[in-house]
Motif scaffolding. Structure first.
Motif: not given
Length: 122
Positions: A4-8
């Protein structure tokens, strides 16, 4: 499978306080272990203040609602909603909300906020 290229962030770390201030760290040392930057959503109640400090980090503040007072070295600066400020590291500063309404704001510190780096005065 790709990484994953993001962290929510849906569950920020709520920092325990004794002065009525609400601190929700979304990214930083206590929330995700990041020591490079911290991003926190804060609410300082009316009448709140903390001791002078001389942090080893830069601090950026963006005011969402209300007003916040900064005493930076010997100068008093008051920020209102929609305004922002950057305070250089190794600067003596005191944060407070001497006003009648709460102040909601975002604080970003680089490197991340740490009690070891803040150097609050007694």
């Amino acid at each position: 499978m790709s990484r994953k290229k993001y962290t929510l962030q849906n569950t920020p770390f709520v920092v325990p306080t004794t002065d009525g201030k609400i601190i929700k760290e979304h990214f930083g040392k206590t929330s995700d272990g990041n020591s490079d930057i911290s991003i926190a959503h804060m609410v300082a109640p009316a009448g709140w203040s903390e001791p002078f400090q001389t942090p080893e980090f830069e601090e950026f503040t963006f005011i969402i609602k209300g007003r916040k007072q900064f005493i930076i070295e010997d100068e008093t600066v008051i920020l209102e909603a929609g305004q922002s400020i950057k305070i250089e590291k190794d600067t003596r500063v005191q944060y407070s909300n001497p006003f009648k309404e709460a102040c909601e704001y975002i604080a970003i510190c680089t490197p991340a906020f740490s009690m070891d780096l803040v150097h609050r005065e007694d």
